[in-house]
Design a protein around this motif. Structure first.
Motif, PDB file in Angstrom:
ATOM      1  N   VAL A   9       0.881  -1.162   0.000  1.00 14.03           N
ATOM      2  CA  VAL A   9       0.000   0.000   0.000  1.00 14.03           C
ATOM      3  C   VAL A   9       0.916   1.207   0.000  1.00 14.03           C
ATOM      4  N   MET A  10       0.651   2.148  -0.897  1.00 10.87           N
ATOM      5  CA  MET A  10       1.542   3.297  -1.027  1.00 10.87           C
ATOM      6  C   MET A  10       0.758   4.569  -1.278  1.00 10.87           C
ATOM      7  N   CYS A  11       1.414   5.679  -1.071  1.00 11.45           N
ATOM      8  CA  CYS A  11       0.848   6.983  -1.373  1.00 11.45           C
ATOM      9  C   CYS A  11       1.511   7.480  -2.656  1.00 11.45           C
ATOM     10  N   VAL A  12       0.667   7.871  -3.607  1.00 14.78           N
ATOM     11  CA  VAL A  12       1.155   8.195  -4.945  1.00 14.78           C
ATOM     12  C   VAL A  12       0.640   9.573  -5.350  1.00 14.78           C
ATOM     13  N   PRO A  13       1.506  10.408  -5.932  1.00 11.92           N
ATOM     14  CA  PRO A  13       1.036  11.719  -6.405  1.00 11.92           C
ATOM     15  C   PRO A  13       0.038  11.549  -7.554  1.00 11.92           C
ATOM     16  N   GLU A  14      -0.913  12.467  -7.606  1.00 15.53           N
ATOM     17  CA  GLU A  14      -1.981  12.392  -8.612  1.00 15.53           C
ATOM     18  C   GLU A  14      -1.430  12.264 -10.030  1.00 15.53           C
ATOM     19  N   LYS A  15      -0.380  13.001 -10.362  1.00 13.34           N
ATOM     20  CA  LYS A  15       0.151  12.946 -11.730  1.00 13.34           C
ATOM     21  C   LYS A  15       0.601  11.527 -12.089  1.00 13.34           C
ATOM     22  N   ASN A  16       1.145  10.788 -11.119  1.00 12.10           N
ATOM     23  CA  ASN A  16       1.565   9.414 -11.378  1.00 12.10           C
ATOM     24  C   ASN A  16       0.367   8.471 -11.490  1.00 12.10           C
ATOM     25  N   VAL A  17      -0.668   8.726 -10.684  1.00 13.25           N
ATOM     26  CA  VAL A  17      -1.895   7.929 -10.787  1.00 13.25           C
ATOM     27  C   VAL A  17      -2.510   8.107 -12.172  1.00 13.25           C
TER      28      VAL A  17
END
Length: 92
Positions: A68-76
């Motif tokens: 489970v990770m936190c990802v910046p919107e641009k990468n999503v």
């Protein structure tokens, strides 16, 4: 000042025959759906494991979670467009 948004993303354990993995992007972990910093996202994941695990169990049954990770919107957005898991630059 532009505020970057962050999303919780889970990768499930296992690889399909075509080499892909199941990825779950949490759209509404909070009322407004995203976080304003990686730290805010990380803190939410750390403090709320049960709702995250329950959401993934509802979607994938008893399959194990790889990460489970936190990802910046641009990468999503890039991941959604290209369906390439390497676009998910993990922050936790």
């Amino acid at each position: 000042m532009i505020v970057e948004t962050w999303f919780i993303v889970a990768v499930m354990l296992g690889v399909h025959s075509d080499g892909t993995q199941d990825v779950y992007i949490f759209e509404k972990p909070k009322e407004h759906g995203h976080f304003h910093s990686s730290m805010e996202c990380r803190d939410f994941v750390r403090d709320n494991p049960i709702p995250i695990i329950k959401a993934l169990a509802n979607q994938y049954g008893k399959r194990p979670i790889q990460k489970v990770m936190c990802v910046p919107e641009k990468n999503v957005l890039r991941f959604i467009k290209e369906q390439d898991i390497s676009n998910l630059d993990a922050r936790i």
